[in-house]
Design a protein around this motif. Structure first.
Motif, PDB file in Angstrom:
ATOM      1  N   GLU A  36       4.202  16.632  -0.036  1.00 60.20           N
ATOM      2  CA  GLU A  36       3.824  16.285  -1.208  1.00 60.20           C
ATOM      3  C   GLU A  36       4.178  17.063  -2.305  1.00 60.20           C
ATOM      4  N   ASP A  43       6.488  12.458  -1.938  1.00 65.17           N
ATOM      5  CA  ASP A  43       5.002  12.089  -2.047  1.00 65.17           C
ATOM      6  C   ASP A  43       4.425  12.835  -3.264  1.00 65.17           C
ATOM      7  N   ILE A  63       5.612   4.284   2.800  1.00 65.48           N
ATOM      8  CA  ILE A  63       6.093   5.882   3.126  1.00 65.48           C
ATOM      9  C   ILE A  63       6.304   5.147   4.474  1.00 65.48           C
ATOM     10  N   THR A  77      -2.152   2.629  -5.705  1.00 68.69           N
ATOM     11  CA  THR A  77      -3.946   2.569  -5.926  1.00 68.69           C
ATOM     12  C   THR A  77      -4.780   3.690  -6.155  1.00 68.69           C
ATOM     13  N   LYS A  78      -3.980   4.946  -6.551  1.00 67.20           N
ATOM     14  CA  LYS A  78      -4.778   5.677  -7.084  1.00 67.20           C
ATOM     15  C   LYS A  78      -4.541   6.351  -8.850  1.00 67.20           C
ATOM     16  N   VAL A  95      -4.855  -1.337  -3.401  1.00 69.95           N
ATOM     17  CA  VAL A  95      -4.098  -0.398  -2.849  1.00 69.95           C
ATOM     18  C   VAL A  95      -2.734  -0.874  -3.074  1.00 69.95           C
ATOM     19  N   GLY A  96      -1.757  -0.345  -3.721  1.00 71.41           N
ATOM     20  CA  GLY A  96      -0.492  -0.533  -2.948  1.00 71.41           C
ATOM     21  C   GLY A  96       0.462   0.539  -3.298  1.00 71.41           C
ATOM     22  N   THR A 128      -0.398   9.950   7.095  1.00 70.17           N
ATOM     23  CA  THR A 128       0.586  10.516   6.954  1.00 70.17           C
ATOM     24  C   THR A 128       1.479  10.910   7.696  1.00 70.17           C
ATOM     25  N   SER A 164       0.877  -0.681  -0.152  1.00 73.07           N
ATOM     26  CA  SER A 164       0.107  -0.267  -0.346  1.00 73.07           C
ATOM     27  C   SER A 164       0.902   0.931   0.151  1.00 73.07           C
ATOM     28  N   GLY A 165      -0.323   2.391  -0.574  1.00 74.98           N
ATOM     29  CA  GLY A 165       0.771   4.110  -0.276  1.00 74.98           C
ATOM     30  C   GLY A 165       1.684   3.727   1.229  1.00 74.98           C
ATOM     31  N   MET A 166       0.676   3.953   2.050  1.00 75.19           N
ATOM     32  CA  MET A 166       1.183   3.621   3.637  1.00 75.19           C
ATOM     33  C   MET A 166       2.650   2.867   4.044  1.00 75.19           C
ATOM     34  N   TYR A 189      -1.764  13.668   2.991  1.00 75.82           N
ATOM     35  CA  TYR A 189      -2.101  12.827   3.271  1.00 75.82           C
ATOM     36  C   TYR A 189      -2.435  12.148   4.448  1.00 75.82           C
ATOM     37  N   LEU A 227      -9.214   8.670  -5.353  1.00 72.20           N
ATOM     38  CA  LEU A 227      -8.360   9.400  -6.837  1.00 72.20           C
ATOM     39  C   LEU A 227      -8.458   8.584  -7.607  1.00 72.20           C
ATOM     40  N   THR A 247       2.125  11.428  -5.759  1.00 67.32           N
ATOM     41  CA  THR A 247       0.509  10.572  -5.682  1.00 67.32           C
ATOM     42  C   THR A 247       0.283  11.223  -6.245  1.00 67.32           C
ATOM     43  N   PHE A 248      -0.418  12.501  -6.123  1.00 68.70           N
ATOM     44  CA  PHE A 248      -1.501  13.563  -6.963  1.00 68.70           C
ATOM     45  C   PHE A 248      -0.905  13.836  -8.614  1.00 68.70           C
ATOM     46  N   SER A 298       1.693   6.380  -3.782  1.00 71.69           N
ATOM     47  CA  SER A 298       0.067   5.581  -3.288  1.00 71.69           C
ATOM     48  C   SER A 298      -0.269   5.285  -4.554  1.00 71.69           C
TER      49      SER A 298
HETATM   50  C1  LIG Z   1      -3.767   7.015  -0.431  1.00 72.09           C
HETATM   51  C2  LIG Z   1      -2.078   8.134  -0.801  1.00 72.09           C
HETATM   52  C3  LIG Z   1      -1.539   8.020   0.470  1.00 72.09           C
HETATM   53  C4  LIG Z   1      -1.706   6.231   1.118  1.00 72.09           C
HETATM   54  O1  LIG Z   1      -1.124   4.735   0.215  1.00 72.09           O
HETATM   55  P1  LIG Z   1      -2.637   3.920   0.401  1.00 72.09           P
HETATM   56  O2  LIG Z   1      -2.283   3.410  -1.100  1.00 72.09           O
HETATM   57  O3  LIG Z   1      -3.873   4.491   0.936  1.00 72.09           O
HETATM   58  O4  LIG Z   1      -2.027   3.164   1.687  1.00 72.09           O
HETATM   59  C5  LIG Z   1      -0.933   8.362   0.586  1.00 72.09           C
HETATM   60  N1  LIG Z   1      -0.227   9.168   0.213  1.00 72.09           N
HETATM   61  C6  LIG Z   1      -0.895  10.467  -0.241  1.00 72.09           C
HETATM   62  C7  LIG Z   1      -1.036  11.350  -1.076  1.00 72.09           C
HETATM   63  C8  LIG Z   1      -2.367   9.736  -0.846  1.00 72.09           C
HETATM   64  O5  LIG Z   1      -3.773  10.242  -1.700  1.00 72.09           O
END
Ligand SMILES: *Cc1c(COP(=O)(O)O)cnc(C)c1O
Length: 404
Positions: free
Chosen positions: A151, A180, A87, A203-204, A213-214, A111, A82-84, A108, A339, A182-183, A201
């Motif tokens: 981020e 981070d 991190i 996941t997004k 999740v990843g 975090t 997962s993202g967490m 997030y 997202l 992710t966005f 993450s």
């Molecule tokens: C969702 C998210 C995370 C956590 O990721 P998971 O896959 O839910 O563990 C971390 N940082 C950002 C910016 C996120 O949007």
């Protein structure tokens, strides 16, 4: 010439075990050794190319990691469950008891909760700062500070971290800059602006189908080896390992990320421009009204756009809730956190993804009750979507609220 991370993904060549166009999925938790000596060497970390046990690495996870490292222009990468799960090992590998982190205060929720509530139990403290105020960032650095954390595009307020300036600060004070991303996958390449470690993450946007999740850590070979060390590596020992089946499916989705990001960005730009023209308080990094529009523009890999995330403020939580429920009823998207999905997703961050942040702190950082976060989908006809959304806004009285 601008950097083209999607080309780096395209240029990778994989052949499956039987000549398949996709690599074979490694369906084993453990691996045989032809000699006992090689097994010993692998434990000691000196037998390159040998697999030992799947919590450490698997062929499928390495393929996905290689593609993500190519995208982020790092030496290598380690995927996580997962993202967490990506991190938290990074922070625990870089910090020990007595160490200090300087973090953006708009990050997030998970975090934030980890740094604020959990890391102190291990003797790691954090100062949360306005990441766009470089004097405040520098003032928060102490001799114990090891990590500067942010981020690139913050959740949920879409603040932009000036990574060039932050990396100059982190060099000056001998910190690791952890970003981070992710966005803003593909749009921003943090290591090009001095980041030491990049996390996502998956996941997004990267996976993009809201079915798993990843996470991933992209960094130097030395740092990733430390994370995976069987004796003291935080990723290895905390055990947040991605399953091989999942890694192979995320890799297949990654190949369309550039097409999806362009459409997310196109659609979000369309909606943000219209919403702003309608008089709504709209935050989108692609709007010239965004306080860090120029910072994003300076850092961005242009062809992928300003991303798929935007926020509007409709004045109150009641109106936000009514609007989101109506938009869902009319099939314009889903009232859901997360997202990067093909459908638009919307949520009120104050009561959902950022609810870990206490109310007074939410107010201080500008996280208001009426805020709605949109992850704009891949709609083929965004103009029609806009017209329908506007009808919903009129029906719940959004424009009346903004006028007063
Ligand atoms: C969702 C998210 C995370 C956590 O990721 P998971 O896959 O839910 O563990 C971390 N940082 C950002 C910016 C996120 O949007």
């Amino acid at each position: 010439m601008s950097y083209k991370p999607a080309n780096k993904i395209q240029d990778l060549q994989y052949f499956g075990e039987f000549g398949g166009v996709n690599p074979s999925i490694s369906d084993s938790s453990t691996y045989t050794f032809l000699s006992a000596k090689t097994m010993f060497d692998t434990f000691e970390g000196d037998a390159d190319g040998c697999y030992l046990y799947s919590r450490h690495s698997t062929p499928s996870n390495l393929y996905l990691g290689e593609a993500l490292a190519a995208m982020e222009d790092t030496e290598t990468a380690n995927v996580a469950a997962s993202g967490m799960g990506a991190i938290t090992p990074v922070l625990l590998q870089l910090c020990e008891a007595g160490d200090h982190v300087v973090s953006s205060r708009t990050i997030y929720g998970g975090t934030y909760a980890f740094l604020k509530n959990f890391a102190p139990r291990l003797g790691i403290s954090t100062s949360f700062v306005d990441i766009t105020n470089l004097e405040k960032v520098e003032a928060a650095i102490t001799p114990q500070t090891k990590v500067l954390y942010c981020e690139s595009v913050s959740n949920p307020l879409l603040e932009i971290a000036d990574l060039d300036a932050l990396s100059a600060l982190s060099r000056k004070h001998n910190l690791k800059l952890v970003v981070d991303n992710t966005f803003s996958p593909l749009s921003i390449t943090p290591v090009k602006h001095g980041a030491d470690v990049v996390v996502h993450s998956l996941t997004k946007f990267i996976n993009g189908s809201s079915d798993t999740v990843g996470g991933v850590v992209c960094g130097s070979q030395e740092f990733i080896d430390q994370l995976r060390n069987v004796n003291d590596g935080a990723s290895m020992l905390l055990g947040s390992t991605m399953d091989s089946l999942r890694a192979s499916s995320v890799l297949k989705n990654l190949r369309t990320l550039h097409i999806r990001m362009k459409q997310h960005s196109y659609n979000a730009t369309y909606l943000a421009t219209k919403f702003q023209a309608d008089g709504l308080r709209t935050v989108y990094p692609g709007l010239t009204s965004h306080p860090s529009h120029e910072v994003f523009k300076r850092m961005m890999n242009e062809e992928y756009g300003f991303g798929g995330m935007l926020t509007i403020d409709v004045g109150s939580l009641d109106k936000a809730n009514a609007l989101m429920e109506l938009m869902q009823e009319r099939n314009l998207g889903y009232l859901a956190v997360s997202l990067g999905f093909y459908k638009t997703l919307f949520s009120a961050p104050g009561t959902s993804t950022s609810s870990e942040i206490p109310e007074d702190e939410q107010a201080e950082m500008g996280l208001t009750d009426g805020l709605i976060r949109f992850s704009v989908g891949l709609d083929n006809d965004i103009e029609r979507t806009y017209q329908e959304m506007k009808k919903c806004m009129e029906a719940v009285g959004v424009f009346e609220a903004v006028a007063v």
